[in-house]
Design a protein around this motif. Sequence first.
Motif, PDB file in Angstrom:
ATOM      1  N   THR A 159       0.825  -1.216   0.000  1.00 44.64           N
ATOM      2  CA  THR A 159       0.000   0.000   0.000  1.00 44.64           C
ATOM      3  C   THR A 159       0.855   1.261   0.000  1.00 44.64           C
ATOM      4  OG1 THR A 159      -1.683  -1.217   1.253  1.00 44.64           O
ATOM      5  CG2 THR A 159      -1.910   1.176   1.151  1.00 44.64           C
ATOM      6  N   VAL A 160       1.951   1.252   0.771  1.00 42.93           N
ATOM      7  CA  VAL A 160       2.868   2.407   0.810  1.00 42.93           C
ATOM      8  C   VAL A 160       4.279   1.894   0.505  1.00 42.93           C
ATOM      9  CG1 VAL A 160       1.540   3.973   2.279  1.00 42.93           C
ATOM     10  CG2 VAL A 160       2.861   2.161   3.346  1.00 42.93           C
ATOM     11  N   PRO A 161       4.542   1.568  -0.753  1.00 39.46           N
ATOM     12  CA  PRO A 161       5.803   0.904  -1.117  1.00 39.46           C
ATOM     13  C   PRO A 161       7.057   1.724  -0.850  1.00 39.46           C
ATOM     14  CG  PRO A 161       4.588   1.573  -3.083  1.00 39.46           C
ATOM     15  CD  PRO A 161       3.664   1.764  -1.921  1.00 39.46           C
ATOM     16  N   ASP A 162       6.936   3.033  -0.767  1.00 36.26           N
ATOM     17  CA  ASP A 162       8.116   3.865  -0.521  1.00 36.26           C
ATOM     18  C   ASP A 162       8.359   4.132   0.959  1.00 36.26           C
ATOM     19  OD1 ASP A 162       8.648   4.100  -3.262  1.00 36.26           O
ATOM     20  OD2 ASP A 162       7.253   5.780  -3.462  1.00 36.26           O
ATOM     21  N   ALA A 163       7.470   3.654   1.803  1.00 38.57           N
ATOM     22  CA  ALA A 163       7.603   3.916   3.241  1.00 38.57           C
ATOM     23  C   ALA A 163       8.649   3.005   3.867  1.00 38.57           C
ATOM     24  CB  ALA A 163       6.265   3.713   3.935  1.00 38.57           C
ATOM     25  N   ASP A 164       9.299   3.528   4.904  1.00 40.53           N
ATOM     26  CA  ASP A 164      10.150   2.687   5.752  1.00 40.53           C
ATOM     27  C   ASP A 164       9.273   2.094   6.847  1.00 40.53           C
ATOM     28  OD1 ASP A 164      13.064   2.817   4.984  1.00 40.53           O
ATOM     29  OD2 ASP A 164      12.586   4.955   5.006  1.00 40.53           O
ATOM     30  N   VAL A 165       9.324   0.766   6.985  1.00 43.18           N
ATOM     31  CA  VAL A 165       8.504   0.068   7.973  1.00 43.18           C
ATOM     32  C   VAL A 165       9.431  -0.536   9.019  1.00 43.18           C
ATOM     33  CG1 VAL A 165       6.773  -1.721   8.367  1.00 43.18           C
ATOM     34  CG2 VAL A 165       6.792  -0.441   6.195  1.00 43.18           C
ATOM     35  N   PHE A 166       9.291  -0.082  10.263  1.00 44.10           N
ATOM     36  CA  PHE A 166      10.110  -0.573  11.366  1.00 44.10           C
ATOM     37  C   PHE A 166       9.286  -1.598  12.147  1.00 44.10           C
ATOM     38  CE2 PHE A 166      11.917   3.407  10.128  1.00 44.10           C
ATOM     39  CZ  PHE A 166      13.277   3.287  10.345  1.00 44.10           C
ATOM     40  N   VAL A 167       9.759  -2.831  12.184  1.00 45.83           N
ATOM     41  CA  VAL A 167       9.030  -3.926  12.820  1.00 45.83           C
ATOM     42  C   VAL A 167       9.735  -4.292  14.113  1.00 45.83           C
ATOM     43  CG1 VAL A 167       8.159  -6.273  12.560  1.00 45.83           C
ATOM     44  CG2 VAL A 167       8.320  -4.771  10.552  1.00 45.83           C
ATOM     45  N   ALA A 187      11.488 -14.827  17.814  1.00 41.11           N
ATOM     46  CA  ALA A 187      12.591 -15.494  17.117  1.00 41.11           C
ATOM     47  C   ALA A 187      12.348 -15.597  15.619  1.00 41.11           C
ATOM     48  CB  ALA A 187      12.807 -16.889  17.709  1.00 41.11           C
ATOM     49  N   ALA A 188      11.075 -15.551  15.215  1.00 45.08           N
ATOM     50  CA  ALA A 188      10.743 -15.644  13.792  1.00 45.08           C
ATOM     51  C   ALA A 188      10.835 -14.300  13.069  1.00 45.08           C
ATOM     52  CB  ALA A 188       9.340 -16.225  13.631  1.00 45.08           C
ATOM     53  N   GLN A 194      14.101 -10.012   7.088  1.00 42.58           N
ATOM     54  CA  GLN A 194      15.117 -10.213   6.066  1.00 42.58           C
ATOM     55  C   GLN A 194      14.500 -10.625   4.740  1.00 42.58           C
ATOM     56  OE1 GLN A 194      18.467  -9.467   6.221  1.00 42.58           O
ATOM     57  NE2 GLN A 194      18.211  -9.802   4.009  1.00 42.58           N
ATOM     58  N   SER A 195      13.432 -11.423   4.785  1.00 39.57           N
ATOM     59  CA  SER A 195      12.780 -11.841   3.540  1.00 39.57           C
ATOM     60  C   SER A 195      12.183 -10.645   2.809  1.00 39.57           C
ATOM     61  CB  SER A 195      11.699 -12.892   3.822  1.00 39.57           C
ATOM     62  OG  SER A 195      10.570 -12.322   4.471  1.00 39.57           O
ATOM     63  N   LYS A 196      11.686  -9.679   3.548  1.00 39.78           N
ATOM     64  CA  LYS A 196      11.125  -8.475   2.924  1.00 39.78           C
ATOM     65  C   LYS A 196      12.241  -7.613   2.334  1.00 39.78           C
ATOM     66  CE  LYS A 196       7.407 -10.086   4.726  1.00 39.78           C
ATOM     67  NZ  LYS A 196       6.595 -11.036   3.941  1.00 39.78           N
ATOM     68  N   VAL A 197      13.348  -7.501   3.062  1.00 36.38           N
ATOM     69  CA  VAL A 197      14.494  -6.738   2.566  1.00 36.38           C
ATOM     70  C   VAL A 197      15.016  -7.359   1.272  1.00 36.38           C
ATOM     71  CG1 VAL A 197      16.865  -6.033   3.063  1.00 36.38           C
ATOM     72  CG2 VAL A 197      15.129  -5.913   4.862  1.00 36.38           C
ATOM     73  N   THR A 198      15.096  -8.676   1.255  1.00 34.21           N
ATOM     74  CA  THR A 198      15.578  -9.383   0.074  1.00 34.21           C
ATOM     75  C   THR A 198      14.692  -9.126  -1.134  1.00 34.21           C
ATOM     76  OG1 THR A 198      16.566 -11.109   1.459  1.00 34.21           O
ATOM     77  CG2 THR A 198      16.165 -11.661  -0.852  1.00 34.21           C
ATOM     78  N   SER A 199      13.390  -8.944  -0.875  1.00 34.47           N
ATOM     79  CA  SER A 199      12.458  -8.686  -1.980  1.00 34.47           C
ATOM     80  C   SER A 199      12.379  -7.206  -2.350  1.00 34.47           C
ATOM     81  CB  SER A 199      11.061  -9.211  -1.614  1.00 34.47           C
ATOM     82  OG  SER A 199      10.514  -8.477  -0.537  1.00 34.47           O
ATOM     83  N   GLY A 200      13.236  -6.386  -1.751  1.00 37.42           N
ATOM     84  CA  GLY A 200      13.324  -4.981  -2.128  1.00 37.42           C
ATOM     85  C   GLY A 200      12.466  -4.035  -1.315  1.00 37.42           C
ATOM     86  N   ARG A 201      11.895  -4.519  -0.219  1.00 35.78           N
ATOM     87  CA  ARG A 201      11.055  -3.660   0.615  1.00 35.78           C
ATOM     88  C   ARG A 201      11.889  -2.924   1.658  1.00 35.78           C
ATOM     89  NH1 ARG A 201       6.541  -3.099  -2.380  1.00 35.78           N
ATOM     90  NH2 ARG A 201       5.578  -5.092  -2.874  1.00 35.78           N
ATOM     91  N   HIS A 202      11.383  -1.763   2.085  1.00 35.98           N
ATOM     92  CA  HIS A 202      12.090  -0.943   3.067  1.00 35.98           C
ATOM     93  C   HIS A 202      11.620  -1.326   4.478  1.00 35.98           C
ATOM     94  CE1 HIS A 202      13.262   1.365  -0.424  1.00 35.98           C
ATOM     95  NE2 HIS A 202      11.997   1.632  -0.702  1.00 35.98           N
ATOM     96  N   VAL A 203      12.075  -2.468   4.952  1.00 36.86           N
ATOM     97  CA  VAL A 203      11.631  -3.006   6.244  1.00 36.86           C
ATOM     98  C   VAL A 203      12.854  -3.145   7.149  1.00 36.86           C
ATOM     99  CG1 VAL A 203      10.416  -4.882   7.412  1.00 36.86           C
ATOM    100  CG2 VAL A 203       9.748  -4.213   5.091  1.00 36.86           C
ATOM    101  N   HIS A 204      12.679  -2.781   8.429  1.00 39.00           N
ATOM    102  CA  HIS A 204      13.799  -2.741   9.361  1.00 39.00           C
ATOM    103  C   HIS A 204      13.393  -3.384  10.686  1.00 39.00           C
ATOM    104  CE1 HIS A 204      15.187   0.303   6.493  1.00 39.00           C
ATOM    105  NE2 HIS A 204      13.994   0.855   6.636  1.00 39.00           N
ATOM    106  N   LEU A 205      14.320  -4.106  11.289  1.00 34.28           N
ATOM    107  CA  LEU A 205      14.074  -4.792  12.555  1.00 34.28           C
ATOM    108  C   LEU A 205      14.456  -3.903  13.732  1.00 34.28           C
ATOM    109  CD1 LEU A 205      13.398  -7.489  14.060  1.00 34.28           C
ATOM    110  CD2 LEU A 205      15.859  -8.002  13.905  1.00 34.28           C
ATOM    111  N   VAL A 206      13.598  -3.887  14.757  1.00 33.34           N
ATOM    112  CA  VAL A 206      13.885  -3.175  15.998  1.00 33.34           C
ATOM    113  C   VAL A 206      13.767  -4.170  17.147  1.00 33.34           C
ATOM    114  CG1 VAL A 206      13.261  -1.260  17.509  1.00 33.34           C
ATOM    115  CG2 VAL A 206      12.930  -1.045  15.033  1.00 33.34           C
TER     116      VAL A 206
END
Length: 380
Positions: A159-167, A187-188, A194-206
């Motif tokens: 929906t917001v492909p250019d957004a940074d998503v912090f999970v 743990a999952a 990482q799977s989202k990052v690999t697919s080119g999404r702006h997703v970050h782990l916190v």
Amino acid sequence: MPTADRLRSRSTRTRRRRWAAALTAVALALAGTVLGAGDAGAESNGGVRVMPLGDSITEGTQVPGGYRIGLWQRLAAGRYTTDFVGSQFNGPGALGDHDHEGHPGWRIDQIDANVTGWLRTHTPRTVLLHIGTNDILQNYNVGGAPQRLSTLIDHITTTVPDADVFVATVIPLSNSGQESAARTFNAAIPGIVQSKVTSGRHVHLVDMHGRLTTSDLIDGVHPTAGGYDRMAAAWYDALRSVPGSIGQPGGGTPGVIKGVGSGRCLDVAGASQTNGAQAQIWDCNGQANQQWTPTAAGELRVYGTKCLDVYNRGTADGTGVIVWDCNGQDNQRWRLNADGTITAVGANKCLDVSGAGTANGVKVQIWSCGGAANQRWTRT
């Protein structure tokens, strides 16, 4: 205000009184009273749009405003201009922007069922996601929670492909069985991210779980004020590590503020940089005296060091608006509202073109908010 304006219809005056009453209530709340949860007041300072998304821990159960208080304070101290967005609204006066998307008791699937609509409405640049606690507390197919989270993230990034998503990983729980389930769920999450990052999404782990302990919980589930502040620090560190997610320190992007009724721009008369120079409307020309920068402190700056200012800290209808050296006082704080109005925080009145005029040189003042075209503005 000219006679023609005083002769507006009774219904218009009634609407004005209702607006004024509502805005007065907000002003009193911001002075220190805790605001109850509910539909968003759509506060905005024109900054980078950040959506706090999740359940009661985002809403701030036990400590209204939760981590958003400390996060907002850190952002302001760092001179970042951010705009919290969402359909919900709560928190104390120490929280400069009360909008959020935290829903007490909600699970991942319930957030997922609504998230597309929220994102389309509020178009965040950045999303802060902390969700999954209620899946564990309700023992709701906990084994399937990681896949539900993965699907939710997909819906957000689509929906917001250019957004940074912090999970974030979910914070600790005092109950040993529930804490074990939380650790398994957490743990999952790195693999999902990482799977989202690999697919080119702006997703970050916190790693939020690692920032708190059960001693930071007030009721075994929700943080104390100190615990929420530790969450705020974790979010702030994560945001600063990703360029662009909260913009650059020092405020928002300069831009013009155009009157809806006149089609002309908010302007400093004569391009003067002298304290007390009158604010007016004028044909938009992009010059420095029409370039206004919103700041995290709620200012509207021009020339870098001058602020839009209500003359002599006045609060009466018709008080003039000028520019003055920025000093942090309430008469230099403004709130950009979703309906296009701009509220003078100290006076709790709206930025208004005198007499609903449209000609070059018409002065700008404050006036009781009524929502008319001479009180609505667009920023570009």
